[in-house]
Design a protein around this motif. Structure first.
Motif, PDB file in Angstrom:
ATOM      1  N   ASN A 136       3.810  10.559  -6.638  1.00 36.31           N
ATOM      2  CA  ASN A 136       4.787  10.903  -7.682  1.00 36.31           C
ATOM      3  C   ASN A 136       4.174  10.921  -9.077  1.00 36.31           C
ATOM      4  OD1 ASN A 136       6.952  11.112  -5.841  1.00 36.31           O
ATOM      5  ND2 ASN A 136       7.201   8.894  -5.852  1.00 36.31           N
ATOM      6  N   GLN A 137       2.876  10.713  -9.145  1.00 39.44           N
ATOM      7  CA  GLN A 137       2.148  10.655 -10.413  1.00 39.44           C
ATOM      8  C   GLN A 137       2.756   9.639 -11.385  1.00 39.44           C
ATOM      9  OE1 GLN A 137       1.580  14.648 -11.884  1.00 39.44           O
ATOM     10  NE2 GLN A 137       0.357  15.209 -10.110  1.00 39.44           N
ATOM     11  N   ASP A 138       3.219   8.534 -10.819  1.00 45.24           N
ATOM     12  CA  ASP A 138       3.749   7.416 -11.601  1.00 45.24           C
ATOM     13  C   ASP A 138       2.580   6.483 -11.925  1.00 45.24           C
ATOM     14  OD1 ASP A 138       5.066   5.256 -12.711  1.00 45.24           O
ATOM     15  OD2 ASP A 138       6.111   4.690 -10.858  1.00 45.24           O
ATOM     16  N   TRP A 139       1.755   6.893 -12.882  1.00 49.74           N
ATOM     17  CA  TRP A 139       0.517   6.167 -13.171  1.00 49.74           C
ATOM     18  C   TRP A 139       0.774   4.787 -13.761  1.00 49.74           C
ATOM     19  CZ3 TRP A 139      -2.107   8.576  -9.989  1.00 49.74           C
ATOM     20  CH2 TRP A 139      -2.113   9.956  -9.897  1.00 49.74           C
ATOM     21  N   ASP A 140       1.835   4.639 -14.561  1.00 48.28           N
ATOM     22  CA  ASP A 140       2.144   3.316 -15.107  1.00 48.28           C
ATOM     23  C   ASP A 140       2.558   2.359 -13.989  1.00 48.28           C
ATOM     24  OD1 ASP A 140       1.547   3.962 -17.743  1.00 48.28           O
ATOM     25  OD2 ASP A 140       3.595   4.649 -18.167  1.00 48.28           O
ATOM     26  N   GLY A 141       3.399   2.840 -13.075  1.00 47.99           N
ATOM     27  CA  GLY A 141       3.806   2.019 -11.934  1.00 47.99           C
ATOM     28  C   GLY A 141       2.627   1.674 -11.047  1.00 47.99           C
ATOM     29  N   LEU A 142       1.756   2.642 -10.860  1.00 43.48           N
ATOM     30  CA  LEU A 142       0.566   2.409 -10.050  1.00 43.48           C
ATOM     31  C   LEU A 142      -0.324   1.360 -10.699  1.00 43.48           C
ATOM     32  CD1 LEU A 142      -1.204   3.179  -7.603  1.00 43.48           C
ATOM     33  CD2 LEU A 142      -2.244   4.922  -9.049  1.00 43.48           C
TER      34      LEU A 142
ATOM     35  N   LEU B 185       0.826  -1.205   0.000  1.00 44.76           N
ATOM     36  CA  LEU B 185       0.000   0.000   0.000  1.00 44.76           C
ATOM     37  C   LEU B 185       0.863   1.259   0.000  1.00 44.76           C
ATOM     38  CD1 LEU B 185      -2.944  -0.898   2.407  1.00 44.76           C
ATOM     39  CD2 LEU B 185      -2.714  -1.296  -0.056  1.00 44.76           C
ATOM     40  N   ASP B 186       1.978   1.226   0.716  1.00 38.18           N
ATOM     41  CA  ASP B 186       2.892   2.379   0.713  1.00 38.18           C
ATOM     42  C   ASP B 186       3.445   2.620  -0.686  1.00 38.18           C
ATOM     43  OD1 ASP B 186       2.475   2.752   3.424  1.00 38.18           O
ATOM     44  OD2 ASP B 186       4.386   1.834   4.028  1.00 38.18           O
ATOM     45  N   SER B 187       3.731   1.542  -1.423  1.00 39.29           N
ATOM     46  CA  SER B 187       4.241   1.704  -2.788  1.00 39.29           C
ATOM     47  C   SER B 187       3.164   2.289  -3.702  1.00 39.29           C
ATOM     48  CB  SER B 187       4.792   0.394  -3.343  1.00 39.29           C
ATOM     49  OG  SER B 187       3.751  -0.511  -3.656  1.00 39.29           O
ATOM     50  N   LEU B 188       1.907   1.942  -3.468  1.00 39.86           N
ATOM     51  CA  LEU B 188       0.805   2.526  -4.238  1.00 39.86           C
ATOM     52  C   LEU B 188       0.678   4.022  -3.931  1.00 39.86           C
ATOM     53  CD1 LEU B 188      -1.963  -0.186  -3.707  1.00 39.86           C
ATOM     54  CD2 LEU B 188      -0.601   0.169  -5.768  1.00 39.86           C
ATOM     55  N   ALA B 189       0.731   4.356  -2.650  1.00 39.82           N
ATOM     56  CA  ALA B 189       0.621   5.758  -2.242  1.00 39.82           C
ATOM     57  C   ALA B 189       1.773   6.580  -2.803  1.00 39.82           C
ATOM     58  CB  ALA B 189       0.569   5.863  -0.720  1.00 39.82           C
ATOM     59  N   SER B 190       2.956   5.993  -2.808  1.00 38.99           N
ATOM     60  CA  SER B 190       4.130   6.682  -3.350  1.00 38.99           C
ATOM     61  C   SER B 190       3.993   6.902  -4.855  1.00 38.99           C
ATOM     62  CB  SER B 190       5.397   5.868  -3.042  1.00 38.99           C
ATOM     63  OG  SER B 190       6.517   6.463  -3.619  1.00 38.99           O
TER      64      SER B 190
ATOM     65  N   GLY C 119      -8.095   7.923 -16.896  1.00 40.93           N
ATOM     66  CA  GLY C 119      -7.361   9.178 -16.772  1.00 40.93           C
ATOM     67  C   GLY C 119      -7.904  10.090 -15.693  1.00 40.93           C
ATOM     68  N   ASP C 120      -8.867   9.618 -14.911  1.00 41.80           N
ATOM     69  CA  ASP C 120      -9.459  10.415 -13.838  1.00 41.80           C
ATOM     70  C   ASP C 120      -8.696  10.146 -12.543  1.00 41.80           C
ATOM     71  OD1 ASP C 120     -11.067  12.101 -12.438  1.00 41.80           O
ATOM     72  OD2 ASP C 120     -12.904  10.933 -12.686  1.00 41.80           O
ATOM     73  N   THR C 121      -7.465  10.604 -12.498  1.00 42.37           N
ATOM     74  CA  THR C 121      -6.566  10.272 -11.395  1.00 42.37           C
ATOM     75  C   THR C 121      -6.858  11.054 -10.115  1.00 42.37           C
ATOM     76  OG1 THR C 121      -4.959  11.832 -12.295  1.00 42.37           O
ATOM     77  CG2 THR C 121      -4.700   9.512 -12.911  1.00 42.37           C
ATOM     78  N   ASP C 122      -7.731  12.049 -10.170  1.00 38.99           N
ATOM     79  CA  ASP C 122      -8.085  12.799  -8.957  1.00 38.99           C
ATOM     80  C   ASP C 122      -8.780  11.912  -7.937  1.00 38.99           C
ATOM     81  OD1 ASP C 122      -7.022  15.090 -10.057  1.00 38.99           O
ATOM     82  OD2 ASP C 122      -8.968  15.877 -10.717  1.00 38.99           O
ATOM     83  N   LYS C 123      -9.400  10.849  -8.373  1.00 39.02           N
ATOM     84  CA  LYS C 123     -10.144   9.955  -7.486  1.00 39.02           C
ATOM     85  C   LYS C 123      -9.273   8.854  -6.885  1.00 39.02           C
ATOM     86  CE  LYS C 123     -14.472  10.700  -9.945  1.00 39.02           C
ATOM     87  NZ  LYS C 123     -15.523  10.080 -10.756  1.00 39.02           N
ATOM     88  N   VAL C 124      -8.013   8.780  -7.313  1.00 38.09           N
ATOM     89  CA  VAL C 124      -7.156   7.674  -6.879  1.00 38.09           C
ATOM     90  C   VAL C 124      -6.727   7.813  -5.425  1.00 38.09           C
ATOM     91  CG1 VAL C 124      -4.920   6.547  -7.259  1.00 38.09           C
ATOM     92  CG2 VAL C 124      -6.367   7.139  -9.210  1.00 38.09           C
TER      93      VAL C 124
END
Length: 159
Positions: free
Chosen positions: A82-88, A73-78, A121-126
């Motif tokens: 960092n707006q690393d959407w591909d990693g997320l 979960l920490d890696s997801l939050a990070s 692409g609606d990353t505000d909800k993430v």
């Protein structure tokens, strides 16, 4: 069979029950998806792994998953920060599979929502959804400590 369960979950099913359907198990699965309460507050009851209910011999594996869940979960939050959407997307896809595989379909449900938000692409909800995952983690930990014996693996060794 285990392969049938995995195929159904991979295809997007929320849960799996085999015939003949056990009424107690059926009610447990249904209650996982009924999260509204009469007072309007979110469900904060302890979460119990359906895998452990069905197969207590897998306790060490489930407990190890729960032990490693905070770092995931920490890696997801990070990645989100960092707006690393591909990693997320990669990590959340893993969590989507792992949640159900270890008997925590609630994790899978939230992971699916995050994955869809990333894809649209609606990353505000993430970020709020990641916070929801942390709330689930708290419920999972309480479920482990309240209702299940802690295996020796969490104490630094095997019995």
């Amino acid at each position: 069979m285990k392969e049938d369960i995995e195929k159904c979950l991979a295809a997007g099913c929320d849960a799996f029950l085999s015939k003949p359907v056990d009424r107690v198990r059926f009610n447990q699965v249904i209650s996982m998806y009924l999260q509204s309460r009469e007072d309007g507050r979110a469900d904060d009851s302890p979460l119990i792994s359906t895998v452990l209910e069905a197969d207590p011999d897998r306790a060490d594996l489930v407990h190890k998953f729960v032990e490693n869940l905070p770092s995931l979960l920490d890696s997801l939050a990070s990645a989100c920060a960092n707006q690393d959407w591909d990693g997320l997307k990669r990590r959340i896809h893993d969590l989507k599979s792992l949640g159900g595989g270890y008997g925590y379909m609630q994790l899978t449900k939230v992971a699916e929502k995050i994955e869809l938000e990333c894809l649209s692409g609606d990353t505000d909800k993430v970020d709020p959804l990641i916070k929801e995952l942390y709330l689930l983690l708290d419920r999972i930990r309480r479920g482990i400590s309240k209702n299940q014996a802690t295996p020796s693996v969490l104490h630094g060794g095997y019995a």
